[in-house]
Design a protein around this motif. Structure first.
Motif, mmCIF file in Angstrom:
data_model
loop_
_atom_site.group_PDB
_atom_site.id
_atom_site.type_symbol
_atom_site.label_atom_id
_atom_site.label_comp_id
_atom_site.label_asym_id
_atom_site.label_seq_id
_atom_site.Cartn_x
_atom_site.Cartn_y
_atom_site.Cartn_z
ATOM 1 N N ALA A 258 -15.446 -0.081 3.636
ATOM 2 C CA ALA A 258 -14.696 -0.221 2.390
ATOM 3 C C ALA A 258 -13.580 0.813 2.308
ATOM 4 N N ALA A 259 -13.870 2.053 2.722
ATOM 5 C CA ALA A 259 -12.843 3.096 2.707
ATOM 6 C C ALA A 259 -11.721 2.752 3.674
ATOM 7 N N ALA A 260 -12.084 2.196 4.834
ATOM 8 C CA ALA A 260 -11.081 1.800 5.821
ATOM 9 C C ALA A 260 -10.178 0.703 5.272
ATOM 10 N N ALA A 261 -10.747 -0.209 4.482
ATOM 11 C CA ALA A 261 -9.942 -1.266 3.860
ATOM 12 C C ALA A 261 -8.929 -0.680 2.882
ATOM 13 N N VAL A 262 -9.346 0.344 2.139
ATOM 14 C CA VAL A 262 -8.431 1.008 1.210
ATOM 15 C C VAL A 262 -7.312 1.709 1.986
ATOM 16 N N VAL A 263 -7.681 2.392 3.076
ATOM 17 C CA VAL A 263 -6.683 3.071 3.909
ATOM 18 C C VAL A 263 -5.693 2.058 4.479
ATOM 19 N N THR A 264 -6.214 0.926 4.955
ATOM 20 C CA THR A 264 -5.351 -0.113 5.525
ATOM 21 C C THR A 264 -4.383 -0.661 4.484
ATOM 22 N N ALA A 265 -4.884 -0.887 3.264
ATOM 23 C CA ALA A 265 -4.007 -1.368 2.190
ATOM 24 C C ALA A 265 -2.917 -0.352 1.887
ATOM 25 N N GLY A 266 -3.281 0.925 1.886
ATOM 26 C CA GLY A 266 -2.285 1.961 1.645
ATOM 27 C C GLY A 266 -1.252 2.030 2.750
ATOM 28 N N ALA A 267 -1.702 1.899 4.003
ATOM 29 C CA ALA A 267 -0.770 1.919 5.136
ATOM 30 C C ALA A 267 0.182 0.739 5.073
ATOM 31 N N ALA A 268 -0.345 -0.444 4.710
ATOM 32 C CA ALA A 268 0.494 -1.631 4.595
ATOM 33 C C ALA A 268 1.539 -1.459 3.501
ATOM 34 N N LEU A 269 1.125 -0.862 2.388
ATOM 35 C CA LEU A 269 2.059 -0.636 1.277
ATOM 36 C C LEU A 269 3.139 0.363 1.677
#
Length: 336
Positions: free
Chosen positions: A128-139
Motif C-alpha cells: 500500500a505504501a508503494a502504491a502511494v509512492v508510485t502515485a506521487g512519482a507519477a504526479l
C-alpha cells in the motif's frame, strides 16, 4: 540486525535514489554526445573505479562460471544496457513524463516480487505504501501520454529497473555490493557499444568537450559507481521491498536538481507528488509486528572466513517469533 543497520540502510537507499534523480539534469550537459557511446564510457569508467575499490578491499572469491557469471550478464543486459536502450528509444515515441510514470511503478513491483523471491508473503502495508509512492512519482512526472511502441519501451525500462535490483539479490551475499557493481558495469560496456554501432556507426565514440568530460565524470563517479554501491548495500540491510520505496525519490530529485540549476521552478503537481512520495516512504518504513525492518547483513562487511560459522544461529536469532512459527509449521508440513 540493530537499529544502526536499519538507519544506515534507509539513508543509503535515499541517497542512492536521490543521486540517480540528478541524472536527468546532468545528462543535459552530454546531450550532444552519442548516447550509447556516452553510456558505454560512463560504465567503463565506473567499472575501472569499482574494480580498483574492490582490489583495495582485499581478495575475495570471484564469480562462479556455473551460474554467477550468467546472472551478472543478465543483470548487465537488462538492468543496465537494456534499461538505457529502452529509455533512449522510448523517447522517440513518447514523452519522458510517460516513461518516468511507468518506471515510477518500481516500488509496487519490488514490494510484491522481492518477498516472493525470498519465500515469504508480501506485506500489505508495504504494498500500500508503494502504491502511494508510485502515485506521487507519477504526479511529479506529470503523467504524460504516448503511443503503443512508447508504452512498450517504457514497460521494458520498468522491467530493466526491476531486474537491476532483483537479479543482484542472489549475487550480493557472496560477491558483495562493490564487486556486483563492478562486474555488471563492465559487462554492460560491450553491449552498449554494440547498440551504438548499430545506431550511430563509427560515430559511436568521439573526443568529448570539457563540459562533456565533466558531465560524463559525474555520471561515472557519482551516479554509477557511488550510487550502485550504496544501493546494493542498502538492499542487504533493509530488503528490496522497503528499499524500493525510495525509487519514488527519483522524479522528486530530478525536479529539485532542475530547480537548483535554475532551469525551471516546480509546479503544484510536482510539489504534491513529492509530498505523496514522502508519505508513502514514511508509512512503508514504520515498524510492525509482521517482521523486523532489517532482513540481512550486507556481505561487504562480513569476514569471508566466518560466512559459514554461526550462520544458522544468527539467522535463528534474527527471525521474528511469527517468522519462526511460520517456518516451523512449514517444516511440519513436509515431515521435517
Amino acid at each position: 540486525m540493530g537499529q544502526n543497520t536499519n538507519i544506515r540502510g534507509i539513508v543509503q537507499a535515499a541517497v542512492a535514489m536521490t543521486t540517480v534523480g540528478t541524472l536527468t539534469a546532468v545528462s543535459a550537459t552530454v546531450s550532444r554526445y552519442p548516447v550509447y557511446g556516452g553510456q558505454a564510457v560512463r560504465y567503463a569508467v565506473a567499472a575501472v573505479i569499482l574494480l580498483g575499490v574492490a582490489r583495495l578491499r582485499g581478495p575475495r572469491p570471484g564469480p562462479s562460471a556455473r551460474w554467477e557469471w550468467p546472472l551478472l550478464a543478465a543483470l548487465a543486459a537488462t538492468g543496465l544496457a537494456g534499461f538505457n536502450v529502452c529509455i533512449v528509444e522510448g523517447t522517440r515515441y513518447t514523452s519522458p513524463a510517460t516513461i518516468g510514470t511507468v518506471v515510477g511503478s518500481v516500488p509496487v513491483v519490488l514490494a510484491v516480487a522481492a518477498p516472493l523471491m525470498e519465500g515469504r508473503r508480501p506485506a500489505a502495508r508495504i504494498v500500500a505504501a508503494a502504491a502511494v509512492v508510485t502515485a506521487g512519482a507519477a504526479l511529479a512526472n506529470g503523467l504524460g501520454g504516448g503511443s503503443l511502441p512508447g508504452l512498450l519501451l517504457a514497460l521494458g525500462a520498468l522491467a530493466g529497473e526491476v531486474c537491476f535490483s532483483l537479479l543482484a539479490l542472489p549475487l550480493l551475499p557472496r560477491l558483495g555490493a562493490v564487486r556486483v557493481s563492478a562486474y555488471s558495469a563492465a559487462a554492460a560496456v560491450p553491449m552498449l557499444l554494440a547498440a551504438g554501432l548499430a545506431v550511430d556507426g563509427t560515430s559511436v565514440l568521439r573526443v568529448p568537450t570539457r563540459g562533456e568530460v565533466a558531465g560524463l565524470g559525474y555520471l561515472s563517479l557519482v551516479v554509477t559507481a557511488g550510487a550502485f554501491i550504496v544501493w546494493y548495500d542498502a538492499l542487504g540491510r533493509i530488503g528490496a521491498d522497503r528499499a524500493g520505496l525510495f525509487a519514488g525519490l527519483i522524479p522528486v530529485s530530478a525536479v529539485a536538481t532542475t530547480m537548483v540549476l535554475g532551469l525551471r521552478s516546480p509546479g503544484m503537481a510536482e510539489l504534491g507528488g513529492a509530498l505523496l512520495v514522502g508519505l508513502g516512504v514514511i508509512v512503508g518504513l514504520r515498524r510492525s509486528a509482521e517482521r523486523p525492518l532489517a532482513v540481512a547483513a550486507p556481505a561487504d562487511h562480513h569476514d569471508p572466513a566466518h560466512d559459514e560459522e554461526g550462520h544458522q544461529d544468527q539467522a535463528h536469532d534474527d527471525q521474528h517469533p511469527e517468522d519462526r512459527r511460520f517456518v516451523a509449521e512449514k517444516a511440519a508440513d513436509h515431515g521435517v
